[in-house]
Design an enzyme around this catalytic site. Sequence first.
Site, PDB file in Angstrom:
ATOM      1  N   GLU A   1       0.841  -1.206   0.000  1.00 55.55           N
ATOM      2  CA  GLU A   1       0.000   0.000   0.000  1.00 55.55           C
ATOM      3  C   GLU A   1       0.877   1.259   0.000  1.00 55.55           C
ATOM      4  O   GLU A   1       0.542   2.256  -0.643  1.00 55.55           O
ATOM      5  CB  GLU A   1      -0.939  -0.022   1.212  1.00 55.55           C
ATOM      6  CG  GLU A   1      -2.045  -1.089   1.044  1.00 55.55           C
ATOM      7  CD  GLU A   1      -2.892  -1.255   2.291  1.00 55.55           C
ATOM      8  OE1 GLU A   1      -2.318  -1.550   3.355  1.00 55.55           O
ATOM      9  OE2 GLU A   1      -4.125  -1.093   2.198  1.00 55.55           O
TER      10      GLU A   1
ATOM     11  N   GLU B   1      -3.633  -9.554   3.511  1.00 49.62           N
ATOM     12  CA  GLU B   1      -4.418  -9.290   4.718  1.00 49.62           C
ATOM     13  C   GLU B   1      -5.491 -10.341   4.971  1.00 49.62           C
ATOM     14  O   GLU B   1      -5.782 -10.687   6.117  1.00 49.62           O
ATOM     15  CB  GLU B   1      -5.068  -7.898   4.634  1.00 49.62           C
ATOM     16  CG  GLU B   1      -4.118  -6.730   4.862  1.00 49.62           C
ATOM     17  CD  GLU B   1      -3.378  -6.291   3.612  1.00 49.62           C
ATOM     18  OE1 GLU B   1      -3.352  -7.042   2.621  1.00 49.62           O
ATOM     19  OE2 GLU B   1      -2.800  -5.184   3.637  1.00 49.62           O
TER      20      GLU B   1
END
Length: 701
Positions: free
Chosen positions: A105, A125
Amino acid sequence: MNEVVFSKAEGRIGIIEINSPPVNALSHAVRDGIVRALQTARNDKDVEAIVLICAGRTFIAGADIREFGLPPKAPHLPEVVAALEASPKPVVAAIHGTALGGGFEIALGCHYRVAGVAAKVGLPEVKLGLIPGAGGTQRLPRLIGVEGALQMIMSGNPIAAKKAAEMGAVDHVVLDDLLKETIDFTGKLLDECAPLRRLCDIQIDPGSVPENYYDEFRLANARRMRGYFAPERIISAVQAAVEMNFEDGMRRERELFIECLHSPESIALRHVFFAERKAGKVDGLTKDTPLRDTKSVALIGTGTMGGGIAMNFASKGIPVHMVDVDDAAIERGMAVVRSNYMRGVKKGRMSEAQFDTLMQLFIPTTNYEDLAGVDLVIEAVFENMAVKKDIFRRLDQVCKPGAILASNTSTLDLNEIAAVTSRPQDVVGLHFFSPANIMRLLEIVRGAETSLEVLATVMGLAKKIGKVGVVSGVCHGFIGNRMLEGYIREAGLMLLEGAKPEQIDRVLYEFGMPMGPIAMGDLAGIDVGAKVREERRRKGTFPADERFGLVADKLVAMGRCGQKTGAGVYRYEEGSRAAIPDPEVQTLIQNEAARLGISQRHLSDEEILTRCIYPLINEGAKILDEGIAQRASDIDIVWINGYGFPPYRGGPMHYADHVGPGKIYEQICRYRDTLGNEFGYWESAPLLEKLASDRRKFADL
Ligand code: 3H9
């Protein structure tokens, strides 16, 4: 500047380097350091562009999972990513190792991404029960499209640099000097006055997503999503990226991330992440414990199990001697190996040439003398003490000093086997789970005299062949199979008491097991358990309880051994694995119940669940108390990787903590009082009782 993030400049390029071992996770110090370094670079008028790079073995591997659950401290990760994106000077991420989760990210917040050829990027995740929470669900679909992004986020699997470049997730792949080549790339951007590519500025056209796309995706991924909390939220977040503007999408992602963060599923999966790493840390072993060579391996017993075990080594380029009583037996084993690898060729996972190279690593022999130079021998013949002892006596004679002698026994006393050799310190148990080339668990059985060197070597070897190694002490069935007993026993007793096989299986399936205990028995072969019971009855170590295993024993006597004979507790149509309830079996169960004076009744789903799962937990507590397992989380890893216990429940001991040891203890006492305890089935583990009275959890031990 702070202790983990450093800035310098090379000409007009500012360099921000993160150095926070072991994996540059985004702790508060790293987040704070990035923001400060960015500010420094912004203020430096000689700096025209910025390269973000990491020291050590990898680019940022994600948010610091250890900080989850602690009070959040600014700057928060989404703010750090936003600051990078907002930079008026181009920022280029230089990626090596793995850019994962928050790490990727961060890279998505940069205006361009350069990756070393061996690097990987991904958003794992989901494996922690989370969704990406720092803009991953909003920026990735804007960069590579909804379909690619959803697949990547839902699978959680990292993607290699070249593939990532093809998908548009990476702008440039470099072969050699990552820093130098990224500086060159950045210089070119400046020379060409390339625009700042801010992903937040892209608006996805909702019309580009086919009608019913999300529903079809749900349907296609239903199996993978079963019981998990995060996947549905991943879909919602990606949908928000399409249907909302960037700011609203980010808000939606945040809400969904927080929901996941506090879910029991994510707490369990984060527990599993650390539990798996803890399992590798064994009392008495240090980094300095000497290791032995494992450059060549021999398998004694080349059946399905032996063949599967051998494949683990060959796949890592380690030659394997395949030893059996005659050529025909070896050929049967090799046929299994060949067909397993061939499946890989057919699926395009391996070339014909790779297949040929692999097959050359297998060295068939019927002669024990050929094992004189081998580093590790694994015996994988059937469970018979006399046969195993005979093999170990012969190995003791032919193997070189220092060779590791391992047994794949799943129940037998390893110390008794070791005692027939002159070198019990070199003997260890390596209990693989079937199919051995696929199942991740390796139970490593530490005998009373197994040396630390041997233990350290096989722990390392487990990692090398892609297994998760868990150390168990010696007892009947070790950690996994010893716990399985109560689970299977209660399922059988409940059949006699009136529960239907399909009800029992449904309840355990709904709990999250891949299949219920009855279906599992049919798959594995119910004759296997029948043989173990028979052996234990002969030895006088089996409870004198006629009900225990009765239904299975009767079925085996009728030739119904499970799927392999077309019928077990269920019936199977030719070539099908679909379990069909069989009225004939129902009649047999009713007759046996009547004969034993058991009046059949309705059993609630709740009773079925607790009577299967609580004995398992109770036995786990005994195993812990006796020091057979080093820690509760090791037991969780055994059950998740060897028996399919749902990872999102964290394993049986974590689940026990979730329910509460006190509640489990009380229920066990209630069963003791209502079902009777003639055979000690409902004898609570002293440790469970103690935790209940102290109001503590297994995690507190
Ligand atoms: C996330 O990013 C959420 C965001 O979207 C949003 C936030 C708002 N944190 O595995 P190893 C430790 S979620 C803390 O043995 P390898 C690990 O415990 C995160 N610690 O090495 C171990 O410690 P110890 C998404 C971490 O070379 C040591 O590092 N990211 C973290 O076999 C070495 O680890 C992930 O899920 C972490 N993030 O594999 C990636 N990662 O030495 C998780 C590792 O005390 N990490 N540690 O036992 C991995 O997949 C592997 O560790 C990696 C290296 C592939 C990086």
